[in-house]
Design a protein around this motif. Structure first.
Motif, PDB file in Angstrom:
ATOM      1  N   MET A 170       0.814  -1.205   0.000  1.00 53.03           N
ATOM      2  CA  MET A 170       0.000   0.000   0.000  1.00 53.03           C
ATOM      3  C   MET A 170       0.857   1.268   0.000  1.00 53.03           C
ATOM      4  O   MET A 170       0.335   2.352  -0.196  1.00 53.03           O
ATOM      5  CB  MET A 170      -0.935   0.007   1.215  1.00 53.03           C
ATOM      6  N   GLU A 171       2.131   1.123   0.217  1.00 53.64           N
ATOM      7  CA  GLU A 171       3.022   2.284   0.245  1.00 53.64           C
ATOM      8  C   GLU A 171       2.975   3.055  -1.074  1.00 53.64           C
ATOM      9  O   GLU A 171       2.967   4.290  -1.081  1.00 53.64           O
ATOM     10  CB  GLU A 171       4.452   1.840   0.537  1.00 53.64           C
ATOM     11  N   MET A 172       2.901   2.340  -2.182  1.00 52.84           N
ATOM     12  CA  MET A 172       2.857   3.016  -3.486  1.00 52.84           C
ATOM     13  C   MET A 172       1.552   3.788  -3.653  1.00 52.84           C
ATOM     14  O   MET A 172       1.534   4.858  -4.267  1.00 52.84           O
ATOM     15  CB  MET A 172       3.057   2.008  -4.611  1.00 52.84           C
ATOM     16  N   LEU A 173       0.465   3.266  -3.113  1.00 51.62           N
ATOM     17  CA  LEU A 173      -0.809   3.974  -3.196  1.00 51.62           C
ATOM     18  C   LEU A 173      -0.775   5.239  -2.347  1.00 51.62           C
ATOM     19  O   LEU A 173      -1.299   6.282  -2.751  1.00 51.62           O
ATOM     20  CB  LEU A 173      -1.957   3.066  -2.747  1.00 51.62           C
ATOM     21  N   GLU A 174      -0.150   5.126  -1.190  1.00 51.13           N
ATOM     22  CA  GLU A 174       0.018   6.302  -0.339  1.00 51.13           C
ATOM     23  C   GLU A 174       0.821   7.373  -1.086  1.00 51.13           C
ATOM     24  O   GLU A 174       0.474   8.556  -1.062  1.00 51.13           O
ATOM     25  CB  GLU A 174       0.725   5.927   0.970  1.00 51.13           C
ATOM     26  N   MET A 195       2.479   7.111 -13.628  1.00 52.15           N
ATOM     27  CA  MET A 195       1.667   6.831 -12.439  1.00 52.15           C
ATOM     28  C   MET A 195       0.213   7.178 -12.720  1.00 52.15           C
ATOM     29  O   MET A 195      -0.142   8.359 -12.828  1.00 52.15           O
ATOM     30  CB  MET A 195       2.185   7.618 -11.231  1.00 52.15           C
ATOM     31  N   CYS A 196      -0.612   6.136 -12.835  1.00 52.79           N
ATOM     32  CA  CYS A 196      -2.013   6.315 -13.212  1.00 52.79           C
ATOM     33  C   CYS A 196      -2.891   5.364 -12.419  1.00 52.79           C
ATOM     34  O   CYS A 196      -2.434   4.334 -11.930  1.00 52.79           O
ATOM     35  CB  CYS A 196      -2.221   5.993 -14.686  1.00 52.79           C
ATOM     36  N   CYS A 197      -4.177   5.696 -12.356  1.00 49.10           N
ATOM     37  CA  CYS A 197      -5.147   4.730 -11.848  1.00 49.10           C
ATOM     38  C   CYS A 197      -6.317   4.683 -12.815  1.00 49.10           C
ATOM     39  O   CYS A 197      -6.643   5.671 -13.478  1.00 49.10           O
ATOM     40  CB  CYS A 197      -5.595   5.065 -10.426  1.00 49.10           C
ATOM     41  N   TYR A 198      -6.917   3.496 -12.913  1.00 51.69           N
ATOM     42  CA  TYR A 198      -8.030   3.258 -13.831  1.00 51.69           C
ATOM     43  C   TYR A 198      -9.091   2.434 -13.117  1.00 51.69           C
ATOM     44  O   TYR A 198      -8.767   1.501 -12.394  1.00 51.69           O
ATOM     45  CB  TYR A 198      -7.589   2.439 -15.051  1.00 51.69           C
ATOM     46  N   PHE A 208       2.123   1.720 -12.126  1.00 52.60           N
ATOM     47  CA  PHE A 208       3.355   2.461 -11.859  1.00 52.60           C
ATOM     48  C   PHE A 208       4.427   1.941 -12.807  1.00 52.60           C
ATOM     49  O   PHE A 208       4.649   0.731 -12.881  1.00 52.60           O
ATOM     50  CB  PHE A 208       3.812   2.253 -10.407  1.00 52.60           C
ATOM     51  N   GLN A 209       5.060   2.838 -13.535  1.00 58.23           N
ATOM     52  CA  GLN A 209       6.048   2.428 -14.525  1.00 58.23           C
ATOM     53  C   GLN A 209       7.369   3.152 -14.305  1.00 58.23           C
ATOM     54  O   GLN A 209       7.417   4.250 -13.769  1.00 58.23           O
ATOM     55  CB  GLN A 209       5.523   2.722 -15.936  1.00 58.23           C
ATOM     56  N   VAL A 210       8.441   2.502 -14.771  1.00 57.09           N
ATOM     57  CA  VAL A 210       9.775   3.100 -14.771  1.00 57.09           C
ATOM     58  C   VAL A 210       9.692   4.363 -15.628  1.00 57.09           C
ATOM     59  O   VAL A 210       9.016   4.350 -16.660  1.00 57.09           O
ATOM     60  CB  VAL A 210      10.783   2.079 -15.365  1.00 57.09           C
ATOM     61  N   PRO A 211      10.237   5.485 -15.272  1.00 54.08           N
ATOM     62  CA  PRO A 211      11.242   5.729 -14.244  1.00 54.08           C
ATOM     63  C   PRO A 211      10.682   6.173 -12.897  1.00 54.08           C
ATOM     64  O   PRO A 211      11.451   6.459 -11.981  1.00 54.08           O
ATOM     65  CB  PRO A 211      12.094   6.837 -14.851  1.00 54.08           C
ATOM     66  N   LYS A 245       5.010  -1.890 -11.994  1.00 49.16           N
ATOM     67  CA  LYS A 245       4.180  -2.604 -11.020  1.00 49.16           C
ATOM     68  C   LYS A 245       2.741  -2.173 -11.189  1.00 49.16           C
ATOM     69  O   LYS A 245       2.450  -0.996 -11.406  1.00 49.16           O
ATOM     70  CB  LYS A 245       4.656  -2.309  -9.607  1.00 49.16           C
ATOM     71  N   GLN A 246       1.849  -3.158 -11.093  1.00 49.12           N
ATOM     72  CA  GLN A 246       0.419  -2.883 -11.108  1.00 49.12           C
ATOM     73  C   GLN A 246      -0.185  -3.392  -9.802  1.00 49.12           C
ATOM     74  O   GLN A 246       0.139  -4.491  -9.356  1.00 49.12           O
ATOM     75  CB  GLN A 246      -0.261  -3.558 -12.291  1.00 49.12           C
ATOM     76  N   ILE A 247      -1.043  -2.575  -9.232  1.00 50.54           N
ATOM     77  CA  ILE A 247      -1.734  -2.939  -8.000  1.00 50.54           C
ATOM     78  C   ILE A 247      -3.230  -2.824  -8.272  1.00 50.54           C
ATOM     79  O   ILE A 247      -3.699  -1.795  -8.759  1.00 50.54           O
ATOM     80  CB  ILE A 247      -1.335  -1.997  -6.841  1.00 50.54           C
ATOM     81  N   VAL A 248      -3.968  -3.880  -7.975  1.00 47.87           N
ATOM     82  CA  VAL A 248      -5.415  -3.893  -8.166  1.00 47.87           C
ATOM     83  C   VAL A 248      -6.067  -3.960  -6.787  1.00 47.87           C
ATOM     84  O   VAL A 248      -5.722  -4.814  -5.975  1.00 47.87           O
ATOM     85  CB  VAL A 248      -5.854  -5.104  -9.024  1.00 47.87           C
TER      86      VAL A 248
END
Length: 118
Positions: free
Chosen positions: A1-5, A38-41, A63-66, A72-75
């Motif tokens: 969840m750190e990336m979502l934060e 960095m996107c959300c769908y 979330f993509q490089v760079p 990484k994808q989080i659902v």
């Protein structure tokens, strides 16, 4: 969840003038892109963007490089999404009392549209 934060922290740091517009977009099942990396769908949007389809009633964070070391994808479920949105928007409304009524109205609309419990 750190990336979502991190995603939501950046929204509030970089897009403070668009905070209500972003919430309105969420109420219309429209995701948000901080940038290309960095996107959300929402699940209904996945096919529109050529993304792999996971499940109904989900939100995909991409979330993509760079922006990150490796792609990484989080659902997450709509309930999890609503919970994290509330965390940030409640704090925003607390700090911006002049916008509190509209933020609370939009959060209620989002809760209804996502069909979540709390």
């Amino acid at each position: 969840m750190e990336m979502l934060e991190t995603f939501f922290n950046l929204i509030f740091a970089w897009r403070e003038n668009k905070i209500k517009d972003i919430l309105k977009s969420f109420c219309s099942f429209e995701g948000y892109a901080l940038n290309e990396e960095m996107c959300c769908y929402f699940s209904p949007e996945w096919k529109d963007y050529g993304l792999e389809y996971f499940d109904e009633d989900k939100v995909l964070f991409d979330f993509q490089v760079p922006a990150v070391d490796e792609d990484k994808q989080i659902v997450i479920s709509y309930q999890e999404f609503y919970d994290i949105v509330c965390k940030y928007y409640f704090e925003y409304a607390r700090q911006h009392s002049e916008e509190q009524d509209e933020i609370m109205r939009l959060l209620a609309e989002l809760k209804n549209k996502l069909n979540v419990k709390q």
